[in-house]
Design an enzyme around this catalytic site. Structure first.
Site, PDB file in Angstrom:
ATOM      1  N   SER A 122       0.800  -1.150   0.140  1.00  0.00           N
ATOM      2  CA  SER A 122       0.210   0.083  -0.053  1.00  0.00           C
ATOM      3  C   SER A 122       1.034   1.513  -0.115  1.00  0.00           C
ATOM      4  O   SER A 122       2.625   1.111  -0.019  1.00  0.00           O
ATOM      5  CB  SER A 122      -0.802   0.391   0.875  1.00  0.00           C
ATOM      6  OG  SER A 122      -1.479   1.015   1.308  1.00  0.00           O
ATOM      7  N   TYR A 143      -2.832  -0.909  10.191  1.00  0.00           N
ATOM      8  CA  TYR A 143      -3.323  -0.574   8.989  1.00  0.00           C
ATOM      9  C   TYR A 143      -1.671  -0.441   8.343  1.00  0.00           C
ATOM     10  O   TYR A 143      -1.252  -0.955   7.541  1.00  0.00           O
ATOM     11  CB  TYR A 143      -4.070  -0.297   8.116  1.00  0.00           C
ATOM     12  CG  TYR A 143      -4.131   0.238   6.245  1.00  0.00           C
ATOM     13  CD1 TYR A 143      -4.944  -1.263   6.386  1.00  0.00           C
ATOM     14  CD2 TYR A 143      -3.533   0.697   5.538  1.00  0.00           C
ATOM     15  CE1 TYR A 143      -4.978  -1.156   4.073  1.00  0.00           C
ATOM     16  CE2 TYR A 143      -3.329   0.779   4.128  1.00  0.00           C
ATOM     17  CZ  TYR A 143      -4.718  -0.801   4.405  1.00  0.00           C
ATOM     18  OH  TYR A 143      -4.582  -1.081   2.478  1.00  0.00           O
TER      19      TYR A 143
HETATM   20  P1  NAD Z   1     -12.242  -4.753  -0.087  1.00  0.00           P
HETATM   21  O1  NAD Z   1     -13.093  -4.375   1.348  1.00  0.00           O
HETATM   22  O2  NAD Z   1     -12.653  -4.491  -1.744  1.00  0.00           O
HETATM   23  O3  NAD Z   1     -11.865  -6.012  -0.566  1.00  0.00           O
HETATM   24  C1  NAD Z   1     -11.085  -6.962   1.156  1.00  0.00           C
HETATM   25  C2  NAD Z   1     -11.348  -8.255   0.512  1.00  0.00           C
HETATM   26  O4  NAD Z   1     -10.420  -8.808   2.323  1.00  0.00           O
HETATM   27  C3  NAD Z   1     -12.766  -9.011   0.982  1.00  0.00           C
HETATM   28  O5  NAD Z   1     -13.059  -9.992  -0.123  1.00  0.00           O
HETATM   29  C4  NAD Z   1     -12.846  -9.551   2.140  1.00  0.00           C
HETATM   30  O6  NAD Z   1     -13.545 -10.741   2.434  1.00  0.00           O
HETATM   31  C5  NAD Z   1     -11.663  -9.845   2.472  1.00  0.00           C
HETATM   32  N1  NAD Z   1     -11.694  -9.979   3.475  1.00  0.00           N
HETATM   33  C6  NAD Z   1     -11.495  -8.350   5.000  1.00  0.00           C
HETATM   34  N2  NAD Z   1     -11.429  -9.416   6.104  1.00  0.00           N
HETATM   35  C7  NAD Z   1     -10.606 -10.589   6.000  1.00  0.00           C
HETATM   36  C8  NAD Z   1     -10.647 -11.821   6.884  1.00  0.00           C
HETATM   37  N3  NAD Z   1     -10.558 -11.949   7.991  1.00  0.00           N
HETATM   38  N4  NAD Z   1     -10.240 -12.914   6.135  1.00  0.00           N
HETATM   39  C9  NAD Z   1     -10.008 -12.636   4.792  1.00  0.00           C
HETATM   40  N5  NAD Z   1     -10.303 -12.661   3.648  1.00  0.00           N
HETATM   41  C10 NAD Z   1     -10.702 -10.909   4.195  1.00  0.00           C
HETATM   42  O7  NAD Z   1     -10.708  -3.581  -0.649  1.00  0.00           O
HETATM   43  P2  NAD Z   1      -9.667  -3.634  -1.736  1.00  0.00           P
HETATM   44  O8  NAD Z   1      -9.517  -2.256  -0.854  1.00  0.00           O
HETATM   45  O9  NAD Z   1     -10.140  -3.770  -2.676  1.00  0.00           O
HETATM   46  O10 NAD Z   1      -8.390  -4.564  -0.734  1.00  0.00           O
HETATM   47  C11 NAD Z   1      -7.962  -5.373  -1.135  1.00  0.00           C
HETATM   48  C12 NAD Z   1      -6.059  -4.886  -0.511  1.00  0.00           C
HETATM   49  O11 NAD Z   1      -6.043  -4.377  -0.936  1.00  0.00           O
HETATM   50  C13 NAD Z   1      -6.139  -5.215   0.686  1.00  0.00           C
HETATM   51  O12 NAD Z   1      -5.026  -6.191   1.566  1.00  0.00           O
HETATM   52  C14 NAD Z   1      -5.902  -3.581   0.778  1.00  0.00           C
HETATM   53  O13 NAD Z   1      -4.935  -3.152   1.751  1.00  0.00           O
HETATM   54  C15 NAD Z   1      -4.747  -3.438  -0.110  1.00  0.00           C
HETATM   55  N6  NAD Z   1      -5.088  -2.692  -1.178  1.00  0.00           N
HETATM   56  C16 NAD Z   1      -6.005  -1.501  -0.756  1.00  0.00           C
HETATM   57  C17 NAD Z   1      -6.094   0.352  -1.493  1.00  0.00           C
HETATM   58  C18 NAD Z   1      -7.147   0.781  -2.371  1.00  0.00           C
HETATM   59  O14 NAD Z   1      -6.769   1.823  -1.719  1.00  0.00           O
HETATM   60  N7  NAD Z   1      -8.882   0.915  -2.310  1.00  0.00           N
HETATM   61  C19 NAD Z   1      -4.878   0.648  -2.161  1.00  0.00           C
HETATM   62  C20 NAD Z   1      -3.676  -0.091  -1.417  1.00  0.00           C
HETATM   63  C21 NAD Z   1      -4.358  -1.400  -0.588  1.00  0.00           C
END
Ligand code: NAD
Length: 258
Positions: free
Chosen positions: A150, A163
């Site tokens: 991230s 986070y």
């Molecule tokens: P999202 O909320 O759309 O998806 C999150 C996913 O994680 C879902 O499928 C959920 O079921 C799963 N999850 C949550 N808790 C869990 C658990 N205890 N066990 C197993 N699965 C679990 O979010 P996103 O933005 O698509 O995030 C996906 C990844 O990308 C994450 O690791 C997040 O930190 C990372 N990320 C997101 C961004 C952003 O701007 N959206 C930026 C950098 C990194």
């Protein structure tokens, strides 16, 4: 969707079909947002894809979405080591593991219990799946892991210390497992998405001040889409990246350059 995003995704999956047809891929956190886009990208590239979500409700919702055809969804809470071992143990082969499961608890993470639960999902959960998948990935001969870092791997976050700590940890875990798993010919890399429009960032998108601050620092002047992350993941997971391991690839519209 932005034309450049669609074009990038189509080009990446066309190109990746050479490598991924017939391959087996597991995407944790694949029921939503970035993980779901990555799972779809691998399906379009010809792979067999299992994508997991934390709850049955999330799995059922993901299954009913038309864009998710071809993905096999499973419930998996990455805090549950036994469930991780059981699910991965049910695979006959595994070529690629993508760790996308993650949460954020903005404004609540100074509480040590909430801090611990966020780290347990984002960082320990990644270690659990990597460890459980190692033998199968080694058997593949060209195994690859792609973790999800991230912008907060590189910056502190006063409202999101857990986070930020977990994502900083993902960078060091990725580098460390790149060394530890190299003898098994498993490459371990990470993508570091910028600010991507998903359920995880809904509060930020809805906050005009924060959203403006993000956009004004992003040279490409837009929120990223989940599909923006697909090409980088396919590259890192493919033999086109055969000598790339321990790398952290920012996919951020230039955010880290400013
Ligand atoms: P999202 O909320 O759309 O998806 C999150 C996913 O994680 C879902 O499928 C959920 O079921 C799963 N999850 C949550 N808790 C869990 C658990 N205890 N066990 C197993 N699965 C679990 O979010 P996103 O933005 O698509 O995030 C996906 C990844 O990308 C994450 O690791 C997040 O930190 C990372 N990320 C997101 C961004 C952003 O701007 N959206 C930026 C950098 C990194």
């Amino acid at each position: 969707m932005n034309v450049a995003v669609t074009q990038a995704e189509t080009l990446a999956t066309d190109w990746a079909r050479v490598f991924f047809a017939g391959k087996s891929v597991l995407v944790t956190g694949g029921t939503s947002g970035i993980g779901a886009a990555i799972a779809s990208g691998f399906v379009s590239s010809g792979a067999s894809v299992v994508a997991t979500g934390a709850t049955l409700a999330e799995v059922e919702r993901a299954q009913s979405e038309p864009g998710h055809a071809g993905i096999v969804f499973h419930e998996l809470d990455v805090r549950d080591g036994e469930a991780v071992t059981d699910l991965i143990g049910s695979f006959e082969r595994l070529d690629v593991l993508v760790n996308c499961a993650g949460i954020i608890r903005r404004g609540h993470e100074l509480d040590p219990d909430i801090f611990a639960s966020v780290v347990d999902i984002n960082l320990n959960g990644t270690m659990r799946t990597c460890s459980a998948a190692r033998a199968l990935l080694a058997k593949s001969g060209q195994g690859a892991i792609v973790n999800t870092a991230s912008m907060l791997s590189f910056q502190g976050g006063g409202l999101v210390p857990a986070y930020s700590a977990s994502k900083g940890g993902i960078v060091q875990l990725t580098k460390s497992l790149a060394i530890a798993y190299a003898d098994d010919n498993i490459r371990v890399n990470a993508v570091a998405p910028g600010w991507i429009a998903t359920p995880l960032t809904e509060a930020l998108q809805a906050d005009p001040e924060r959203s403006e601050a993000i956009l004004s620092r992003t040279p490409m002047k837009r929120w990223g889409q989940p599909q923006d992350i697909v090409g980088g993941v396919l590259f890192l997971a493919s033999p086109a990246a055969a000598f790339v391991t321990g790398a952290i690839l920012p996919i951020d519209g230039g955010y880290l350059t400013t």
